[in-house]
Scaffold this motif. Structure first.
Motif, PDB file in Angstrom:
ATOM      1  N   ALA A  78       0.813  -1.215   0.000  1.00 52.49           N
ATOM      2  CA  ALA A  78       0.000   0.000   0.000  1.00 52.49           C
ATOM      3  C   ALA A  78       0.849   1.268   0.000  1.00 52.49           C
ATOM      4  O   ALA A  78       0.378   2.331  -0.417  1.00 52.49           O
ATOM      5  CB  ALA A  78      -0.942   0.003   1.202  1.00 52.49           C
ATOM      6  N   SER A 137      -1.562   5.181 -11.248  1.00 46.52           N
ATOM      7  CA  SER A 137      -3.013   5.139 -11.410  1.00 46.52           C
ATOM      8  C   SER A 137      -3.564   3.762 -11.060  1.00 46.52           C
ATOM      9  O   SER A 137      -4.612   3.643 -10.404  1.00 46.52           O
ATOM     10  CB  SER A 137      -3.383   5.502 -12.854  1.00 46.52           C
ATOM     11  OG  SER A 137      -4.743   5.239 -13.119  1.00 46.52           O
ATOM     12  N   ASN A 139      -2.261   1.496  -8.991  1.00 45.10           N
ATOM     13  CA  ASN A 139      -2.200   1.262  -7.549  1.00 45.10           C
ATOM     14  C   ASN A 139      -3.213   2.109  -6.790  1.00 45.10           C
ATOM     15  O   ASN A 139      -3.766   1.671  -5.771  1.00 45.10           O
ATOM     16  CB  ASN A 139      -0.779   1.536  -7.044  1.00 45.10           C
ATOM     17  CG  ASN A 139       0.195   0.450  -7.464  1.00 45.10           C
ATOM     18  OD1 ASN A 139      -0.201  -0.675  -7.764  1.00 45.10           O
ATOM     19  ND2 ASN A 139       1.481   0.781  -7.498  1.00 45.10           N
ATOM     20  N   ASP A 140      -3.478   3.307  -7.282  1.00 44.44           N
ATOM     21  CA  ASP A 140      -4.474   4.157  -6.622  1.00 44.44           C
ATOM     22  C   ASP A 140      -5.862   3.551  -6.747  1.00 44.44           C
ATOM     23  O   ASP A 140      -6.643   3.536  -5.778  1.00 44.44           O
ATOM     24  CB  ASP A 140      -4.449   5.557  -7.241  1.00 44.44           C
ATOM     25  CG  ASP A 140      -5.400   6.507  -6.536  1.00 44.44           C
ATOM     26  OD1 ASP A 140      -5.224   6.725  -5.323  1.00 44.44           O
ATOM     27  OD2 ASP A 140      -6.320   7.028  -7.193  1.00 44.44           O
ATOM     28  N   ARG A 141      -6.189   3.028  -7.920  1.00 42.49           N
ATOM     29  CA  ARG A 141      -7.502   2.409  -8.104  1.00 42.49           C
ATOM     30  C   ARG A 141      -7.656   1.161  -7.234  1.00 42.49           C
ATOM     31  O   ARG A 141      -8.721   0.912  -6.666  1.00 42.49           O
ATOM     32  CB  ARG A 141      -7.719   2.073  -9.579  1.00 42.49           C
ATOM     33  CG  ARG A 141      -8.147   3.279 -10.412  1.00 42.49           C
ATOM     34  CD  ARG A 141      -8.287   2.922 -11.866  1.00 42.49           C
ATOM     35  NE  ARG A 141      -6.993   2.851 -12.536  1.00 42.49           N
ATOM     36  CZ  ARG A 141      -6.825   2.371 -13.768  1.00 42.49           C
ATOM     37  NH1 ARG A 141      -7.856   1.889 -14.438  1.00 42.49           N
ATOM     38  NH2 ARG A 141      -5.631   2.363 -14.321  1.00 42.49           N
ATOM     39  N   ALA A 143      -6.159   0.626  -4.369  1.00 43.76           N
ATOM     40  CA  ALA A 143      -6.304   1.078  -2.983  1.00 43.76           C
ATOM     41  C   ALA A 143      -7.717   1.587  -2.701  1.00 43.76           C
ATOM     42  O   ALA A 143      -8.240   1.433  -1.591  1.00 43.76           O
ATOM     43  CB  ALA A 143      -5.276   2.168  -2.689  1.00 43.76           C
ATOM     44  N   ARG A 144      -8.354   2.174  -3.713  1.00 41.89           N
ATOM     45  CA  ARG A 144      -9.695   2.732  -3.539  1.00 41.89           C
ATOM     46  C   ARG A 144     -10.804   1.725  -3.832  1.00 41.89           C
ATOM     47  O   ARG A 144     -11.992   2.046  -3.715  1.00 41.89           O
ATOM     48  CB  ARG A 144      -9.868   3.954  -4.442  1.00 41.89           C
ATOM     49  CG  ARG A 144      -8.953   5.115  -4.086  1.00 41.89           C
ATOM     50  CD  ARG A 144      -9.050   6.227  -5.123  1.00 41.89           C
ATOM     51  NE  ARG A 144      -8.136   7.313  -4.832  1.00 41.89           N
ATOM     52  CZ  ARG A 144      -8.427   8.349  -4.062  1.00 41.89           C
ATOM     53  NH1 ARG A 144      -9.625   8.417  -3.495  1.00 41.89           N
ATOM     54  NH2 ARG A 144      -7.544   9.298  -3.852  1.00 41.89           N
ATOM     55  N   GLY A 145     -10.414   0.522  -4.243  1.00 42.46           N
ATOM     56  CA  GLY A 145     -11.414  -0.490  -4.547  1.00 42.46           C
ATOM     57  C   GLY A 145     -12.142  -0.264  -5.852  1.00 42.46           C
ATOM     58  O   GLY A 145     -13.247  -0.784  -6.056  1.00 42.46           O
ATOM     59  N   VAL A 146     -11.532   0.501  -6.761  1.00 46.66           N
ATOM     60  CA  VAL A 146     -12.147   0.767  -8.065  1.00 46.66           C
ATOM     61  C   VAL A 146     -11.907  -0.436  -8.973  1.00 46.66           C
ATOM     62  O   VAL A 146     -10.785  -0.947  -9.050  1.00 46.66           O
ATOM     63  CB  VAL A 146     -11.544   2.039  -8.699  1.00 46.66           C
ATOM     64  CG1 VAL A 146     -12.116   2.272 -10.093  1.00 46.66           C
ATOM     65  CG2 VAL A 146     -11.797   3.241  -7.797  1.00 46.66           C
TER      66      VAL A 146
END
Length: 305
Positions: A78, A137, A139-141, A143-146
């Motif tokens: 994370a 992008s 890894n961010d998605r 982390a956000r569960g997208v």
């Protein structure tokens, strides 16, 4: 870092099986290997994974630069900027990386141009800026569960420009005598246009190109004696205008199919003469790898399957 990992030849030869080809033009050679998937099993498979993992370690270092401190070990994905590289990139990118690494693997283990002491000190994956930026992008998605489908068309990024890999022969005194410029392609199905494009790209008389600058920049980031020895040798070569070395060119071509017609045809590239799109006079080396299940190879090496 300087790449160190090598294979024992017996298990490597069992996995990528050499296919004899006729010999033609003395300035040109083609070698062909076909994969035997049954040989890609433990413990050899573990060695293959470690070999590729080492090839990507410099790119991970690049992704982490500036984020290191005494409190961060990057053990937690994370907070690791290099998490999921290259495992969650698009399949086309992973195929491209496979082709580049296979080029280095082949010349370091089986030789090229009549020499068996080629070295590829580092791979150039850190300069694939489009994918390194894309990873943030991804890894961010996550982390956000997208929802995320790594092989969806919008996730595809353009390939890296410049040299795919450079191999060298360097003597004990730290003097580089030969350079091999590698242009790599890796496709699910044969494409004659892509083969022509690879040979056309090699047809530049310039040696003082991006790959040398990129390698020098990589090596400058490591303070080991061996890294600095390579950097000094490359700087000397750069300053000399590359007038003191012999150049060889190489097309490394991985493909997920074998020729079917005519039945006597073994390779997609011509074994007897160089491609018409190659217009220089340097010795030219062709390296071809045929996989009956290229997707499975990518899954094994990049996706942990």
């Amino acid at each position: 870092m300087i790449r160190k990992k090598r294979f024992q030849l017996t298990p490597l030869n069992n996995w990528l099986v050499s296919v004899p080809l006729p010999v033609g033009d003395p300035q040109y050679s083609l070698r062909l290997w076909r994969e035997d998937r049954s040989a890609l099993a433990a413990p050899f498979k573990d060695e293959v994974l470690a070999y590729f993992d080492e090839a990507f370690e410099d790119a991970r270092k690049c992704l982490r630069e500036g984020f290191e401190d005494d409190l961060c070990s990057f053990a937690d994905p994370a907070v690791d900027p290099a998490a999921n590289f290259p495992g969650l990139l698009h399949r086309v990118t992973q195929q491209g990386y496979l082709g580049e690494a296979l080029g280095a693997l082949a010349v370091e283990h089986w030789g090229a141009g009549g020499h068996n002491d080629w070295q590829v000190p580092a791979m150039l994956f850190r300069f694939h800026s489009a994918e390194l930026q894309h990873l943030a992008s991804i890894n961010d998605r996550i982390a956000r569960g997208v929802p995320f489908n790594q092989d969806a068309t919008p996730e595809m990024r353009p390939g890296r420009t410049g040299d795919d890999a450079l191999a060298f022969r360097m003597d004990d005194e730290g003097v580089i005598s030969d350079v091999l410029v590698i242009e790599a392609k890796c496709l699910g199905a044969n494409n004659n246009g892509t083969i022509a494009e690879a040979h056309e790209k090699l047809s530049t008389p310039l040696l003082k190109n991006s790959g040398f600058r990129e390698l020098i920049n990589i090596l400058d980031k490591y303070d080991t004696g061996e890294a600095q020895k390579w950097r000094a040798a490359l700087l000397e070569l750069w300053r000399s205008g590359h007038m003191t070395v012999s150049r060889y060119d190489c097309v490394s071509y991985g493909v997920g199919a074998q020729p079917k017609r005519p039945k006597t045809r073994e390779s997609w590239m011509d074994p007897l003469k160089s491609h018409s799109s190659y217009t220089l006079k340097y010795p030219l080396v062709g390296l071809e790898y045929q996989f009956l299940d290229l997707a499975g190879v990518v899954d094994s090496i990049f996706r942990g399957k």
